[in-house]
Design an enzyme around this catalytic site. Structure first.
Site, PDB file in Angstrom:
ATOM      1  N   CYS A  72       1.893  -6.252   5.537  1.00 32.61           N
ATOM      2  CA  CYS A  72       0.562  -5.648   5.391  1.00 32.61           C
ATOM      3  C   CYS A  72      -0.237  -6.384   4.320  1.00 32.61           C
ATOM      4  O   CYS A  72      -1.415  -6.704   4.515  1.00 32.61           O
ATOM      5  CB  CYS A  72       0.676  -4.173   5.015  1.00 32.61           C
ATOM      6  SG  CYS A  72       1.592  -3.159   6.189  1.00 32.61           S
ATOM      7  N   CYS A 104       4.507  -2.847   1.719  1.00 33.82           N
ATOM      8  CA  CYS A 104       4.722  -3.630   2.946  1.00 33.82           C
ATOM      9  C   CYS A 104       4.229  -5.063   2.756  1.00 33.82           C
ATOM     10  O   CYS A 104       3.026  -5.308   2.653  1.00 33.82           O
ATOM     11  CB  CYS A 104       4.007  -2.953   4.110  1.00 33.82           C
ATOM     12  SG  CYS A 104       3.937  -3.938   5.617  1.00 33.82           S
TER      13      CYS A 104
END
Length: 196
Positions: A85, A82
Site C-alpha cells: 500500500c 502494508c
C-alpha cells in the site's frame, strides 16, 4: 548644595530597579524558551513533506458522499503497515492529482473498526484492494494487489470515460466463493491483514 546620591542597587543578584523581583526572571525565561521550542517544532513539522498515503487519507471524502456526487470513485482498502500500500501510494497520488476533480479517491483503513461493514460488503481478504465505481455509484470492478502508475492511470481513465476496465491480471468483476450450493472454504477466508 547637596547632591543626590544614587539609590543603592542592592547586593548582586538581589532586587534592583531593572529586575523583576522574586525569581520571576527565571520563570519568564523558561516560559519564553518553551514558547520558542514550540514554534520551532511546529515550523519543522510543517516543513516536512507529508507522506503520500497520509495525504491521500487526509483528502479522502466520505464513501457515501463520493458514491453519490456524480463522479467515478476509486476506493482503496489499505493499512499503514502494508508495504504494498505504501509503495503504491505515490503512484495513486500522482494519478489523483492528474485528474483532480475527475474522480474521488477514498481510502478505508482495514484496521479501523468503523469500516468493518465495508470490509464485509466488499469481501476484503487482502490489501491493497481497489473497488472501482462508475459516476452513478454502481460497481465497475475490483483490482487486487499493488498497481503501477501506468495501470492506475488506465483504470482511472476508463472510469472517467465510462469505458470498460482494461484487461489486466487481478482486475474485473468478482464473485464470492460461497454460494448456496458451495459452502465457505474450510478454515474460513483469510483476513484483511494476510495480504492474501
Amino acid at each position: 548644595m547637596a547632591s543626590a546620591s544614587p539609590a543603592p542597587s542592592g547586593p548582586p543578584g538581589g532586587p534592583s530597579d531593572r529586575s523583576i523581583p522574586g525569581g520571576w526572571e527565571r520563570i519568564l525565561l523558561v516560559a519564553l524558551a518553551l514558547v520558542l521550542t514550540g514554534v520551532i517544532a511546529v515550523a519543522r513539522q510543517s516543513s516536512r513533506p507529508e507522506a503520500p498515503m497520509d495525504s491521500l487519507a487526509r483528502r479522502s471524502p466520505e464513501l457515501s458522499v463520493a458514491l453519490a456526487n456524480g463522479r467515478p470513485t476509486l476506493v482503496e482498502f489499505y493499512a499503514d503497515w502494508c508495504e504494498a500500500c505504501q509503495a503504491m501510494a505515490p503512484a495513486l497520488q500522482a494519478v489523483e492529482e492528474q485528474v483532480r476533480g475527475g474522480i474521488d479517491v477514498v481510502l478505508l483503513n482495514v484496521d479501523n473498526p468503523r469500516w468493518q461493514p465495508e470490509l464485509d460488503r466488499y469481501e476484503v481478504n487482502g490489501i491493497p484492494q481497489l473497488e472501482l465505481f462508475g459516476a452513478d455509484g454502481t460497481p465497475a470492478g475490483r483490482s487486487l494487489g499493488a498497481r503501477s502508475e501506468q495501470e492506475l492511470t488506465a483504470l482511472v481513465s476508463a472510469l472517467i470515460e465510462d469505458r470498460p476496465l482494461p484487461r489486466m491480471a487481478g482486475v474485473g468483476p468478482s464473485s464470492s466463493l460461497a454460494t448456496p450450493d458451495r459452502p465457505e472454504p474450510a478454515g474460513g477466508a483469510a483476513g484483511p491483514r494476510s495480504h492474501g
